[in-house]
Design a protein around this motif. Structure first.
Motif, PDB file in Angstrom:
ATOM      1  N   TRP A 413      -8.296 -31.031  31.751  1.00  0.00           N
ATOM      2  CA  TRP A 413      -8.439 -31.088  33.223  1.00  0.00           C
ATOM      3  C   TRP A 413      -6.871 -31.226  33.458  1.00  0.00           C
ATOM      4  O   TRP A 413      -5.905 -31.502  32.591  1.00  0.00           O
ATOM      5  CB  TRP A 413      -8.600 -32.634  33.392  1.00  0.00           C
ATOM      6  CG  TRP A 413      -8.963 -33.197  34.793  1.00  0.00           C
ATOM      7  CD1 TRP A 413      -9.940 -32.709  35.851  1.00  0.00           C
ATOM      8  CD2 TRP A 413      -7.986 -33.925  35.746  1.00  0.00           C
ATOM      9  NE1 TRP A 413      -9.615 -33.117  36.913  1.00  0.00           N
ATOM     10  CE2 TRP A 413      -8.326 -34.090  37.050  1.00  0.00           C
ATOM     11  CE3 TRP A 413      -6.726 -34.302  35.199  1.00  0.00           C
ATOM     12  CZ2 TRP A 413      -7.701 -34.726  37.945  1.00  0.00           C
ATOM     13  CZ3 TRP A 413      -6.054 -34.857  36.197  1.00  0.00           C
ATOM     14  CH2 TRP A 413      -6.606 -35.128  37.640  1.00  0.00           C
ATOM     15  N   ARG A 454     -17.006 -21.736  38.125  1.00  0.00           N
ATOM     16  CA  ARG A 454     -16.606 -22.699  37.320  1.00  0.00           C
ATOM     17  C   ARG A 454     -17.535 -22.808  35.871  1.00  0.00           C
ATOM     18  O   ARG A 454     -16.916 -22.925  34.854  1.00  0.00           O
ATOM     19  CB  ARG A 454     -17.091 -24.189  37.988  1.00  0.00           C
ATOM     20  CG  ARG A 454     -17.138 -25.268  37.279  1.00  0.00           C
ATOM     21  CD  ARG A 454     -17.026 -26.560  37.774  1.00  0.00           C
ATOM     22  NE  ARG A 454     -18.196 -26.864  38.535  1.00  0.00           N
ATOM     23  CZ  ARG A 454     -18.441 -27.569  39.449  1.00  0.00           C
ATOM     24  NH1 ARG A 454     -17.478 -28.365  39.972  1.00  0.00           N
ATOM     25  NH2 ARG A 454     -19.656 -27.964  40.189  1.00  0.00           N
ATOM     26  N   ASN A 455     -18.563 -22.315  35.977  1.00  0.00           N
ATOM     27  CA  ASN A 455     -19.480 -22.137  34.605  1.00  0.00           C
ATOM     28  C   ASN A 455     -19.001 -21.210  33.841  1.00  0.00           C
ATOM     29  O   ASN A 455     -19.375 -21.150  32.732  1.00  0.00           O
ATOM     30  CB  ASN A 455     -21.087 -21.714  35.318  1.00  0.00           C
ATOM     31  CG  ASN A 455     -21.636 -22.788  36.089  1.00  0.00           C
ATOM     32  OD1 ASN A 455     -22.272 -22.275  37.225  1.00  0.00           O
ATOM     33  ND2 ASN A 455     -21.376 -23.997  35.648  1.00  0.00           N
ATOM     34  N   MET A 458     -15.311 -23.239  32.772  1.00  0.00           N
ATOM     35  CA  MET A 458     -15.242 -24.567  32.016  1.00  0.00           C
ATOM     36  C   MET A 458     -15.691 -24.520  30.574  1.00  0.00           C
ATOM     37  O   MET A 458     -14.958 -25.063  29.732  1.00  0.00           O
ATOM     38  CB  MET A 458     -16.619 -25.477  32.672  1.00  0.00           C
ATOM     39  CG  MET A 458     -15.868 -26.478  33.636  1.00  0.00           C
ATOM     40  SD  MET A 458     -16.810 -27.555  34.582  1.00  0.00           S
ATOM     41  CE  MET A 458     -17.792 -28.546  33.151  1.00  0.00           C
ATOM     42  N   GLU A 485     -14.540 -20.352  46.325  1.00  0.00           N
ATOM     43  CA  GLU A 485     -14.843 -20.870  44.748  1.00  0.00           C
ATOM     44  C   GLU A 485     -14.177 -21.816  44.461  1.00  0.00           C
ATOM     45  O   GLU A 485     -14.143 -22.694  43.558  1.00  0.00           O
ATOM     46  CB  GLU A 485     -15.060 -19.817  44.015  1.00  0.00           C
ATOM     47  CG  GLU A 485     -16.061 -18.825  43.988  1.00  0.00           C
ATOM     48  CD  GLU A 485     -17.387 -19.147  42.968  1.00  0.00           C
ATOM     49  OE1 GLU A 485     -17.299 -20.292  42.430  1.00  0.00           O
ATOM     50  OE2 GLU A 485     -18.184 -18.203  43.025  1.00  0.00           O
ATOM     51  N   THR A 488     -13.717 -25.588  43.064  1.00  0.00           N
ATOM     52  CA  THR A 488     -14.521 -25.952  41.682  1.00  0.00           C
ATOM     53  C   THR A 488     -13.773 -25.592  40.554  1.00  0.00           C
ATOM     54  O   THR A 488     -13.841 -25.874  39.490  1.00  0.00           O
ATOM     55  CB  THR A 488     -15.982 -25.322  41.491  1.00  0.00           C
ATOM     56  OG1 THR A 488     -15.726 -23.681  41.528  1.00  0.00           O
ATOM     57  CG2 THR A 488     -16.893 -25.625  42.710  1.00  0.00           C
ATOM     58  N   LEU A 489     -12.518 -24.686  40.989  1.00  0.00           N
ATOM     59  CA  LEU A 489     -11.762 -24.230  39.865  1.00  0.00           C
ATOM     60  C   LEU A 489     -10.460 -25.125  39.796  1.00  0.00           C
ATOM     61  O   LEU A 489      -9.419 -24.993  38.816  1.00  0.00           O
ATOM     62  CB  LEU A 489     -11.457 -22.746  39.856  1.00  0.00           C
ATOM     63  CG  LEU A 489     -12.711 -21.778  39.931  1.00  0.00           C
ATOM     64  CD1 LEU A 489     -12.128 -20.637  40.254  1.00  0.00           C
ATOM     65  CD2 LEU A 489     -13.416 -21.719  38.318  1.00  0.00           C
ATOM     66  N   LEU A 492      -9.002 -27.054  36.714  1.00  0.00           N
ATOM     67  CA  LEU A 492      -8.835 -26.295  35.434  1.00  0.00           C
ATOM     68  C   LEU A 492      -7.713 -25.727  35.067  1.00  0.00           C
ATOM     69  O   LEU A 492      -7.152 -24.692  36.023  1.00  0.00           O
ATOM     70  CB  LEU A 492     -10.224 -25.237  35.414  1.00  0.00           C
ATOM     71  CG  LEU A 492     -11.676 -26.088  35.449  1.00  0.00           C
ATOM     72  CD1 LEU A 492     -12.596 -25.024  35.612  1.00  0.00           C
ATOM     73  CD2 LEU A 492     -11.915 -26.973  34.288  1.00  0.00           C
ATOM     74  N   GLY A 669     -16.102 -32.399  42.463  1.00  0.00           N
ATOM     75  CA  GLY A 669     -15.475 -31.631  41.242  1.00  0.00           C
ATOM     76  C   GLY A 669     -15.432 -32.724  40.138  1.00  0.00           C
ATOM     77  O   GLY A 669     -15.691 -33.660  39.998  1.00  0.00           O
TER      78      GLY A 669
END
Length: 802
Positions: A413, A454-455, A458, A485, A488-489, A492, A669
């Protein structure tokens, strides 16, 4: 009209949603496959419109098991007609080719609400297109995954499969073949590589309770026994905590002793074969050479399905070793005077044999003996009201930052960054030394439906990688779409965005596509209704475009890169980069297709017949193509074996848990978290990897050894579970090493399969707590380490370990 009349003692399921000839024929082919044990389940389809001629013919062919009712799932009378309240499960199929995925999901969620409103106890399995719609299901009060309700999110699984292929190329194909029911019969008129591949496609995932002989063994001992003696591949076990909490699936756990009546997850050719694990009795079958003779034994101690002598023996052994003679409860945990469980006691592994070794974790009771000692963790004073855990000072400085993982400890994270900080232009990209990274070629309009990047990212950020092992992800596409998008990113690490076109060779050269570990080609565009075969035109063009590129030592157009001296120095820096392929055909690539039949256009030199089923085509066998249709069979798999989906999901997502699902369902998130011993303990889980037999300690097995030798050695020495091979496809007779970089997947080869030095091995590898930052690791001088295949390293900057 008509009402469904169920036969006494026969179960039935109700299937609704997207009911067409294609969707029904795919579903039935998998659901009624002969490899499944006796499928005595009636299938009832409920749909608003009457069936067309093709569909009617299909239903009549299966008239003993299939019936069709016209009606609406939103109507209570129709729900009574098909007896939803008595159904074993209700399945909701989605239209994967719909123009508006969100509307499709909304309609299917309404169907679930209607069924749950009519009968709360109904078990429902639903296909959803988009990951963010999963949250709405969790809002339905009677939705309960503990009762068997489950959601198969196509975007999450599809991108998860592709993500795992970035870590171990070909893995998506292997997993897809594992949960689809196929017979896998080799034939003489096929080439040798096709026979190897097809035999592997006949393997599926099954569960079976382990016989009492396995009680008290470690997982690796049990796995070795299953493989060598029973010809079964044991992947994981179901762990029941003593406090009666939810069961947890442990994939290739280390050091844990197997308690009685444990359920194991196997890869095998049929449900019949897996029964050997339940029948196996040490007293009767120790000397049996042929695994097919392991049947239910006439052993006098076999009472009510339990072998008394085995159980008593294992309890005595357990009592002697584990608890130093204290009384033992049936679950194998030492009882203290009050009868409560002892407090957790950490066990240090010293040179002398350790007798007391009860190290309890709350959720995974049987994991008793940790084999690898951890670095001692020292707790700092409270900071902001939270205890902060800091590793000893000898560790890499990176450990000293406060929040490095999300609140569950499962993913890396970073504090949110704005997209502007991560956008590169072509010149900046060319100046960055990108190597061993993942390039995502993304086709999307600014208003395309979100695919949930994100899928994809991650699983590549799972906490069982060390930070320096994480592969840098570079997304090449329209920034307008990626901005939507980005929420959600943003948490990361190691993501860059190049605002460009995946069809532009200059953009692809700027991101060093020839040095990447994987190039992923995705499209978020909606297939048009007039000609669905054109849905993949951009993905196919991008794939062919990269294959047609050549990469020399000096890249053309060098003067546009600013200071050409620096750029040239970067490019020639061999310490940082392995030499990339000269031809685009050798760039590792995976292309996502909407339409199965378009796979024939991906590879110009394959000789696949246009009517070949997707799983038999060369691009799929080589792991360079993936189509969402392979996820269809997950509906049946989940119905027959609820745990299979949990296992697949934890392998594919890199460790998503129900707790994490709830956090993501909040919509804010990923949340960062302070590291505690418990969350740091979550890093210790196994992951998918690929090792090479060209060099390193296992290289000797590449010189003509059998697969069984490699399997046993990898398991005993490194705790690695081999699950298959990735072998070079010898299509031409030329001897040059570059003749063919194509490889194909062999799932769980037979024991006596001959290995080659060029083979790569798919493994489930243990987390290595001692592999933080080590300059010079992987330079061939450290003999005790296993070399990953060339696809294995992380994205590097100068000085990182490889």
């Amino acid at each position: 009209m008509g009402w469904f009349t169920s036969q006494k003692g026969r179960r039935h399921i109700v299937v609704c949603g997207h009911i067409t000839y294609e969707s029904v024929s795919h579903f039935l082919k998998d659901f009624l496959h002969e490899d499944r044990e006796d499928v005595d389940v009636e299938v009832v389809f409920l749909h608003r419109t009457p069936p067309g001629l093709e569909l009617e013919g299909l239903i009549k062919r299966h008239f003993t098991t299939v019936t069709f009712f016209q009606g609406s799932i939103m109507n209570t009378v129709d729900l009574q007609r098909v007896k939803v309240h008595e159904a074993d499960a209700c399945l909701v199929l989605a239209n994967k080719y719909c123009p508006d995925p969100d509307a499709e999901d909304a309609a299917n969620i309404m169907r679930v609400i209607s069924m749950k409103n009519y009968c709360e106890e109904s078990r429902i399995i639903i296909q959803l297109m988009q990951y963010h719609n999963k949250a709405y299901l969790l809002n339905i009060p009677s939705w309960d995954w503990k009762q068997g309700d489950d959601v198969i999110c196509l975007a999450e699984l599809k991108l998860g499969f592709i993500a795992q292929s970035c870590l171990a190329p070909g893995f998506s194909t292997m997993m897809a073949n594992l949960f689809a029911m196929r017979s896998g019969e080799p034939s003489d008129d096929m080439q040798a590589w096709q026979n190897d591949y097809i035999q592997g496609t006949g393997c599926e995932m099954y569960t079976e309770t382990l016989s009492p002989t396995f009680t008290g063994m470690t997982f690796s001992q049990a796995s070795e026994l299953c493989f060598v003696k029973l010809k079964l591949l044991l992947l994981a076990v179901e762990v029941r905590p003593d406090d009666g909490g939810d069961t947890k699936i442990s994939i290739n756990p280390r050091g844990s002793k197997i308690p009685a009546n444990t359920v194991g997850f196997f890869i095998a050719q049929s449900a019949e074969e897996v029964k050997r694990a339940w029948y196996y009795c040490k007293a009767c079958h120790e000397d049996v050479k042929n695994e097919n003779q392991i049947k239910k034994c006439k052993c006098k101690n076999f009472i009510g399905g339990m072998m008394v002598h085995s159980v008593l023996k294992s309890q005595q052994i357990g009592q002697h070793i584990t608890t130093d003679g204290k009384p033992v409860q049936p679950n194998g945990v030492a009882a203290t005077k009050s009868g409560l469980q002892p407090p957790p006691t950490a066990v240090a592994k010293t040179g002398s044999p350790v007798k007391k070794s009860v190290s309890m974790k709350e959720e995974s009771a049987p994991e008793i003996v940790p084999e690898n000692p951890r670095a001692p963790i020292r707790q700092d004073p409270m900071r902001n009201g939270h205890p902060v855990i800091v590793q000893p000072a000898s560790d890499f400085d990176f450990e000293k930052t406060e929040m490095k993982y999300d609140s569950t400890g499962m993913f890396h994270w970073t504090p949110a960054r704005s997209i502007d900080d991560c956008i590169l232009d072509r010149n900046q990209a060319a100046m960055t030394v990108l190597n061993g990274h993942v390039v995502v070629c993304l086709f999307a309009h600014s208003d395309s439906p979100l695919i949930g990047l994100r899928n994809l990212v991650m699983p590549l950020r799972a906490s069982n990688f060390h930070f320096h092992e994480l592969k840098h992800v570079v997304i090449v596409g329209a920034v307008d779409y990626i901005k939507r998008e980005w929420k959600t990113l943003q948490n990361l690490p190691k993501i860059s965005v190049l605002n460009g076109s995946p069809l532009s060779r200059a953009d692809l050269r700027a991101v060093n596509v020839n040095l990447c570990d994987m190039c992923v080609i995705l499209s978020a565009k909606v297939p048009s209704n007039d000609d669905p075969t054109l849905a993949d035109k951009e993905a196919i063009l991008a794939s062919l475009n990269i294959k047609a590129m050549t990469f020399g030592d000096i890249i053309t157009n060098i003067e546009s890169m600013g200071d050409s001296k620096d750029a040239l120095n970067n490019m020639g820096d061999t310490t940082v980069k392995r030499p990339g392929p000269i031809y685009g055909t050798n760039v590792p690539m995976i292309t996502e297709l909407v339409n199965d039949s378009n796979v024939q256009f991906l590879d110009q030199d394959d000789d696949d017949d246009p009517d070949t089923e997707l799983y038999l085509t060369q691009p799929f066998a080589c792991g360079t193509a993936f189509a969402v249709s392979v996820l269809d069979s997950l509906m049946s798999t989940t119905y027959f074996n609820q745990n299979a989906l949990t296992l697949i999901r934890s392998l594919i997502t890199g460790g998503a848990t129900p707790e994490l699902e709830l956090i993501l369902a909040e919509g804010a998130g990923l949340r960062g978290g302070y590291s505690t011993p418990e969350t740091l303990g979550n890093r210790d889980r196994c992951r998918v990897g690929q090792i090479s037999l060209t060099e390193g300690p296992l290289a000797k097995y590449g010189e003509g050894a059998k697969y069984i030798d490699l399997f046993v050695a990898a398991l005993r020495q490194y705790g690695m579970l081999c699950i298959g091979l990735y072998r070079i496809l010898f299509r031409d007779t030329s001897t040059s090493t570059d003749a063919s970089s194509k490889r194909y997947v062999i799932t769980n080869p037979p024991n006596d399969f001959n290995l080659l030095p060029s083979d790569q091995v798919f493994v489930l590898m243990q987390f290595d707590p001692g592999m933080e930052y080590r300059p010079g690791w992987g330079d061939g001088k450290t003999g005790d380490r296993i070399p990953r295949s060339s696809q294995g390293g992380g994205g590097q900057k100068k000085g990182d370990a490889s």
